[in-house]
Design a protein around this motif. Structure first.
Motif, PDB file in Angstrom:
ATOM      1  N   ILE A 144      -0.120 -32.911 -16.098  1.00 51.76           N
ATOM      2  CA  ILE A 144      -1.395 -33.257 -16.747  1.00 51.76           C
ATOM      3  C   ILE A 144      -2.569 -32.839 -15.876  1.00 51.76           C
ATOM      4  CG2 ILE A 144      -2.857 -35.181 -17.467  1.00 51.76           C
ATOM      5  CD1 ILE A 144      -0.315 -36.610 -18.389  1.00 51.76           C
ATOM      6  N   MET A 145      -2.500 -33.150 -14.585  1.00 48.99           N
ATOM      7  CA  MET A 145      -3.587 -32.807 -13.683  1.00 48.99           C
ATOM      8  C   MET A 145      -3.707 -31.293 -13.507  1.00 48.99           C
ATOM      9  SD  MET A 145      -4.980 -35.649 -13.006  1.00 48.99           S
ATOM     10  CE  MET A 145      -6.112 -35.051 -11.754  1.00 48.99           C
ATOM     11  N   ALA A 148       9.560 -31.127 -10.551  1.00 49.77           N
ATOM     12  CA  ALA A 148      10.641 -32.111 -10.569  1.00 49.77           C
ATOM     13  C   ALA A 148      11.611 -31.893  -9.415  1.00 49.77           C
ATOM     14  CB  ALA A 148      11.377 -32.044 -11.907  1.00 49.77           C
ATOM     15  N   VAL A 149      11.991 -30.645  -9.175  1.00 52.38           N
ATOM     16  CA  VAL A 149      12.926 -30.349  -8.086  1.00 52.38           C
ATOM     17  C   VAL A 149      12.291 -30.668  -6.735  1.00 52.38           C
ATOM     18  CG1 VAL A 149      14.185 -28.503  -6.903  1.00 52.38           C
ATOM     19  CG2 VAL A 149      14.211 -28.637  -9.391  1.00 52.38           C
ATOM     20  N   GLY A 150      11.004 -30.327  -6.591  1.00 59.02           N
ATOM     21  CA  GLY A 150      10.318 -30.620  -5.339  1.00 59.02           C
ATOM     22  C   GLY A 150      10.265 -32.110  -5.047  1.00 59.02           C
ATOM     23  N   ARG A 151       9.994 -32.909  -6.084  1.00 54.28           N
ATOM     24  CA  ARG A 151       9.955 -34.360  -5.896  1.00 54.28           C
ATOM     25  C   ARG A 151      11.356 -34.931  -5.662  1.00 54.28           C
ATOM     26  NH1 ARG A 151       7.244 -37.698  -3.469  1.00 54.28           N
ATOM     27  NH2 ARG A 151       9.293 -37.792  -2.525  1.00 54.28           N
ATOM     28  N   LEU A 208       0.509 -39.674  -5.946  1.00 50.88           N
ATOM     29  CA  LEU A 208      -0.877 -39.205  -5.899  1.00 50.88           C
ATOM     30  C   LEU A 208      -1.133 -38.087  -4.886  1.00 50.88           C
ATOM     31  CD1 LEU A 208      -2.818 -42.571  -6.333  1.00 50.88           C
ATOM     32  CD2 LEU A 208      -2.120 -40.915  -8.060  1.00 50.88           C
ATOM     33  N   PRO A 209      -0.593 -38.140  -3.658  1.00 47.01           N
ATOM     34  CA  PRO A 209      -0.923 -37.066  -2.697  1.00 47.01           C
ATOM     35  C   PRO A 209      -0.481 -35.671  -3.131  1.00 47.01           C
ATOM     36  CG  PRO A 209      -0.046 -38.980  -1.548  1.00 47.01           C
ATOM     37  CD  PRO A 209       0.172 -39.216  -3.008  1.00 47.01           C
ATOM     38  N   GLY A 210       0.510 -35.585  -3.997  1.00 44.22           N
ATOM     39  CA  GLY A 210       0.995 -34.258  -4.389  1.00 44.22           C
ATOM     40  C   GLY A 210       0.762 -33.928  -5.846  1.00 44.22           C
ATOM     41  N   MET A 211      -0.293 -34.491  -6.427  1.00 41.61           N
ATOM     42  CA  MET A 211      -0.508 -34.324  -7.859  1.00 41.61           C
ATOM     43  C   MET A 211      -0.724 -32.880  -8.279  1.00 41.61           C
ATOM     44  SD  MET A 211      -2.685 -37.436  -9.488  1.00 41.61           S
ATOM     45  CE  MET A 211      -4.090 -37.162  -8.431  1.00 41.61           C
ATOM     46  N   ILE A 212      -1.401 -32.095  -7.449  1.00 42.23           N
ATOM     47  CA  ILE A 212      -1.691 -30.704  -7.816  1.00 42.23           C
ATOM     48  C   ILE A 212      -1.226 -29.786  -6.703  1.00 42.23           C
ATOM     49  CG2 ILE A 212      -3.486 -29.011  -8.312  1.00 42.23           C
ATOM     50  CD1 ILE A 212      -5.111 -31.133  -9.636  1.00 42.23           C
ATOM     51  N   ASN A 213      -0.376 -28.849  -7.051  1.00 40.71           N
ATOM     52  CA  ASN A 213       0.042 -27.800  -6.132  1.00 40.71           C
ATOM     53  C   ASN A 213      -0.826 -26.575  -6.398  1.00 40.71           C
ATOM     54  OD1 ASN A 213       1.633 -25.267  -5.404  1.00 40.71           O
ATOM     55  ND2 ASN A 213       2.958 -26.841  -4.518  1.00 40.71           N
ATOM     56  N   VAL A 217      10.174 -38.433 -13.146  1.00 42.26           N
ATOM     57  CA  VAL A 217       9.537 -38.343 -14.469  1.00 42.26           C
ATOM     58  C   VAL A 217       8.044 -38.622 -14.364  1.00 42.26           C
ATOM     59  CG1 VAL A 217       9.429 -39.356 -16.778  1.00 42.26           C
ATOM     60  CG2 VAL A 217      11.650 -38.903 -15.714  1.00 42.26           C
ATOM     61  N   LEU A 218       7.682 -39.704 -13.678  1.00 40.81           N
ATOM     62  CA  LEU A 218       6.271 -40.056 -13.512  1.00 40.81           C
ATOM     63  C   LEU A 218       5.526 -38.972 -12.740  1.00 40.81           C
ATOM     64  CD1 LEU A 218       3.904 -42.060 -13.682  1.00 40.81           C
ATOM     65  CD2 LEU A 218       4.769 -43.122 -11.576  1.00 40.81           C
ATOM     66  N   PHE A 219       6.121 -38.494 -11.665  1.00 35.29           N
ATOM     67  CA  PHE A 219       5.478 -37.469 -10.838  1.00 35.29           C
ATOM     68  C   PHE A 219       5.272 -36.178 -11.622  1.00 35.29           C
ATOM     69  CE2 PHE A 219       5.805 -33.894  -7.834  1.00 35.29           C
ATOM     70  CZ  PHE A 219       4.805 -34.224  -6.942  1.00 35.29           C
ATOM     71  N   THR A 220       6.284 -35.757 -12.348  1.00 35.99           N
ATOM     72  CA  THR A 220       6.189 -34.497 -13.096  1.00 35.99           C
ATOM     73  C   THR A 220       5.136 -34.581 -14.189  1.00 35.99           C
ATOM     74  OG1 THR A 220       8.544 -34.065 -12.666  1.00 35.99           O
ATOM     75  CG2 THR A 220       7.489 -32.804 -14.423  1.00 35.99           C
ATOM     76  N   LEU A 221       5.128 -35.682 -14.935  1.00 35.70           N
ATOM     77  CA  LEU A 221       4.122 -35.848 -15.992  1.00 35.70           C
ATOM     78  C   LEU A 221       2.713 -35.874 -15.409  1.00 35.70           C
ATOM     79  CD1 LEU A 221       5.799 -38.512 -18.316  1.00 35.70           C
ATOM     80  CD2 LEU A 221       5.461 -36.082 -18.787  1.00 35.70           C
ATOM     81  N   THR A 222       2.532 -36.637 -14.328  1.00 33.09           N
ATOM     82  CA  THR A 222       1.212 -36.725 -13.699  1.00 33.09           C
ATOM     83  C   THR A 222       0.756 -35.370 -13.183  1.00 33.09           C
ATOM     84  OG1 THR A 222       1.682 -39.004 -13.032  1.00 33.09           O
ATOM     85  CG2 THR A 222      -0.146 -37.900 -11.935  1.00 33.09           C
ATOM     86  N   CYS A 223       1.649 -34.661 -12.504  1.00 33.76           N
ATOM     87  CA  CYS A 223       1.292 -33.355 -11.930  1.00 33.76           C
ATOM     88  C   CYS A 223       0.964 -32.343 -13.015  1.00 33.76           C
ATOM     89  CB  CYS A 223       2.437 -32.838 -11.060  1.00 33.76           C
ATOM     90  SG  CYS A 223       2.666 -33.753  -9.527  1.00 33.76           S
TER      91      CYS A 223
END
Length: 290
Positions: free
Chosen positions: A89-90, A202-205, A144-149, A81-87
């Motif tokens: 937004i960025m 989400a699936v990637g994380r 943080l390292p994967g915030m933007i694909n 959830v945190l990763f998806t929201l952060t990614c």
């Protein structure tokens, strides 16, 4: 033979082909599910195929009694959830400005983004960076390292570019700021692509574990896939030992592995039906306008 009959035969062939291909794709999952629900004797005698033999839920009972596995699942859900929201937004904040032709240096920024799709610093520089920033053994080392694909960023930029500029011009005439235009006009029109990219992130994380393997040593921060990785590669019991000392009340490693894999797979599969209508339309993004 008339054209209509040929078309019907062709459609029937396509339907049969897709059905067979879908079944073959489901066979590994069905086999895992069957192994997780079969008895020890049936598994050791190789009787299990795609249907459970001598139904047993002992493996799942063992998994649900494992506090570390449950804790890892809950941590992974929060992490996703945190990763998806952060990614998202960025990615939105990066993609929207890149659609504006008046942005100075836009072509240079796009070139740098595309460059990262083909070249990277490598694993060692990434590890040294994370360690220097003191992010090891923190949840941020997994976020943080994967915030933007870069690929997802280009997809989102392409969709934003397809939205008529007249809508944004009307909003600016009414006194809307860039942020207001983005929130009130652009994002509501972009639900298909937002849902699709959110699912991809989400699936990637959820499926990722290599970064946790390198950056995390605290077992309380192990994502579920890392727990499964350790379970699969660990030799808890040899086949000979399992055969000689088999206890019908305790699951053998093969059954426990299958139950753990199903335990970690089902939650992410349950997300797809909620996003299906957006996902199908979102998959076509970028095919019309580049």
């Amino acid at each position: 033979m008339n054209t209509g009959r040929i078309d019907k035969l062709f459609d029937a062939f396509i339907i049969a082909f897709v059905a067979i291909a879908s079944f073959l794709a489901l066979v590994p999952i069905l086999h895992l599910a069957s192994v997780s629900l079969s008895s020890n004797a049936a598994i050791l005698s190789n009787k299990v195929t795609v249907f459970p033999v001598e139904w047993s839920t002992v493996a799942y009972q063992t998994v649900f009694r494992d506090a570390k596995m449950i804790g890892s699942l809950l941590f992974t859900i929060g992490l996703v959830v945190l990763f998806t929201l952060t990614c998202m937004i960025m990615t939105i904040c990066a993609a929207y400005p890149l659609t504006k032709k008046r942005l100075k240096g836009r072509d240079f920024f796009l070139l740098m983004i595309v460059f990262t799709m083909f070249f990277s610093g490598g694993l060692i520089p990434e590890y040294l960076l994370v360690k220097t920033l003191k992010l090891t053994n923190t949840i941020w080392a997994l976020v943080l390292p994967g915030m933007i694909n870069a690929f997802y960023l280009i997809i989102l930029k392409t969709f934003f570019s397809s939205i008529p500029e007249e809508l944004e011009e009307s909003a600016r005439i009414d006194g809307s700021s860039h942020f207001g235009t983005l929130v009130r006009i652009v994002l509501p029109l972009s639900l298909p692509v937002l849902a699709t990219l959110s699912l991809f992130y989400a699936v990637g994380r959820w499926n990722g574990f290599m970064d946790a393997l390198f950056f995390i040593t605290n077992q309380n921060l192990y994502p579920i896939q890392l727990k499964l990785y350790q379970l699969v590669i660990s030799n808890q019991m040899s086949d000979a030992t399992a055969t000689e000392g088999m206890n019908s009340l305790a699951p053998i490693p093969e059954s426990l592995k299958a139950a753990s894999i199903m335990f970690a797979t089902i939650p992410i599969l349950l997300v797809y039906p909620w996003l299906q209508r957006y996902f199908i339309s979102g998959m076509m993004i970028g095919a019309v306008k580049g």
